[in-house]
Enzyme design. Structure first.
Site, PDB file in Angstrom:
ATOM      1  N   LYS A 183      37.847  45.780  48.608  1.00 21.79           N
ATOM      2  CA  LYS A 183      39.151  46.141  48.044  1.00 21.79           C
ATOM      3  C   LYS A 183      39.108  47.537  47.452  1.00 21.79           C
ATOM      4  CE  LYS A 183      38.438  44.637  43.323  1.00 21.79           C
ATOM      5  NZ  LYS A 183      38.553  43.618  42.311  1.00 21.79           N
TER       6      LYS A 183
ATOM      7  N   ARG B   2      40.869  49.606  44.167  1.00 22.73           N
ATOM      8  CA  ARG B   2      41.651  49.455  42.940  1.00 22.73           C
ATOM      9  C   ARG B   2      42.178  50.832  42.527  1.00 22.73           C
ATOM     10  NH1 ARG B   2      41.729  45.575  38.951  1.00 22.73           N
ATOM     11  NH2 ARG B   2      39.817  44.583  39.657  1.00 22.73           N
TER      12      ARG B   2
ATOM     13  N   ASP C  87      34.523  34.393  40.561  1.00 16.49           N
ATOM     14  CA  ASP C  87      34.490  35.607  39.747  1.00 16.49           C
ATOM     15  C   ASP C  87      34.053  35.216  38.347  1.00 16.49           C
ATOM     16  OD1 ASP C  87      34.668  38.295  39.225  1.00 16.49           O
ATOM     17  OD2 ASP C  87      36.761  38.481  39.881  1.00 16.49           O
TER      18      ASP C  87
END
Length: 324
Positions: free
Chosen positions: A199, A201, A225
């Protein structure tokens, strides 16, 4: 509760952040919670009174520094100071959720390292030991010059999936590259492969899912997580996994911060079940049908007993289905 622990010098006190968890911890050890009170002056200043003698005692003080983080942190610091001035033999701060842990390094110029500042304050107040659970960054242990016992929540999360036979046909997914070791540990318990969400951010609390590294097609995806805050990352990851062919998506974390739009995002997401611990005391409006809570009370209680009796804490790093 039944008081059955032999050593009267072991005392457990709780502040306001997570009394239900503190009661479970005290019950697991076999001692009553110590008598204390936390009040506030009219201007908001915190006042703490210890309502029993603790001279020469080994104190275990339970306090998550979750929201309101500054109030809970100040309660903890003031209570440590009160215990020290009341002649406690040792003061062991048990912090199931360590606030400010995400500020563990400088990512831009002129940023503070607040996780280190909190460590310095805890030591200066008089803590002799820290017992923490799933620190956001393991290197935070090195911010302390006193012993730190770093417990992990993955064995408890693994217990849930194994007890419900959800490990069959599963793949454990890390929502980012930084969580790969955490995902690998859960995957070892479940004997499952892993996948990684790649990903980007662009700014704080905003995540854009890019690619999935690994095979998830036709599999039950289990995202793990250490914490879920606004749930942006975890819900985007869940949708990406479904789009990539996962049959169903489970998510799990140790610390359910669940701030801002988190509850609505999870409710509307592709996540079938969210498995969390009770390291943070959730208000009723944040406990939703999709959520399963497992308690860390017995784990922390066992750790306290082992520390007090000078036994190894490492046996707590396995789950009850997989013995060393």
């Amino acid at each position: 509760m039944t008081t059955n622990y032999a050593d009267s010098k072991l005392r457990i006190f709780a502040l306001n952040s997570n009394k239900p968890l503190a009661e479970k911890i005290a019950d697991a050890v076999g001692v009553p919670l110590g008598k204390s009170s936390v009040t506030r002056f009219s201007d908001g200043e915190i006042q703490i009174n210890i309502d029993e003698s603790i001279r020469g005692c080994d104190i275990y003080l339970i306090q998550s520094t979750s929201a309101p983080v500054n109030d809970n942190l100040m309660e903890l610091l003031i209570m440590i100071d009160a215990l020290r001035r009341a002649s406690a033999k040792t003061i062991n701060a048990v912090i199931p959720y360590y606030g400010y842990a995400r500020q563990d390094r400088k990512t831009r110029a002129r940023e503070p390292i607040t996780a280190r500042l909190v460590a310095d304050m805890l030591q200066r107040a008089g803590a002799d030991r820290i017992v923490a659970l799933d620190l956001h960054a393991a290197q935070i242990q090195g911010f302390f010059d006193i012993p730190v016992d770093h417990l992990v929540g993955s064995p408890l999360l693994a217990d849930y999936f194994l007890a419900n036979h959800l490990e069959e046909g599963a793949v454990v997914v890390s929502p980012d590259h930084g969580g790969v070791s955490r995902a690998r540990r859960l995957a070892e318990f479940l004997k499952a492969p892993i996948a990684i969400i790649d990903k980007r951010r662009p700014r704080a609390n905003v995540a854009e899912v890019m690619n999935i590294i690994g095979n998830v097609k036709g599999k039950r995806a289990i995202i793990i997580d250490d914490m879920i805050d606004t749930a942006g990352t975890i819900t985007l990851a869940a949708q990406a996994l479904v789009d990539a062919g996962a049959t169903e998506v489970y998510a799990c974390c140790t610390h359910p911060v669940l701030s801002g739009p988190a509850i609505q995002r999870i409710t509307d997401s592709a996540i079938k079940r969210l498995v969390v611990t009770d390291s943070i005391n959730l208000p009723e409006e944040k406990v939703i049908d999709k959520m399963i809570q497992v308690s860390v009370g017995p784990l922390i209680g066992d750790a306290i007993r082992r520390i007090h009796e000078n036994e190894a804490v490492s046996p707590l790093f396995v789950n009850r289905f997989v013995q060393p």
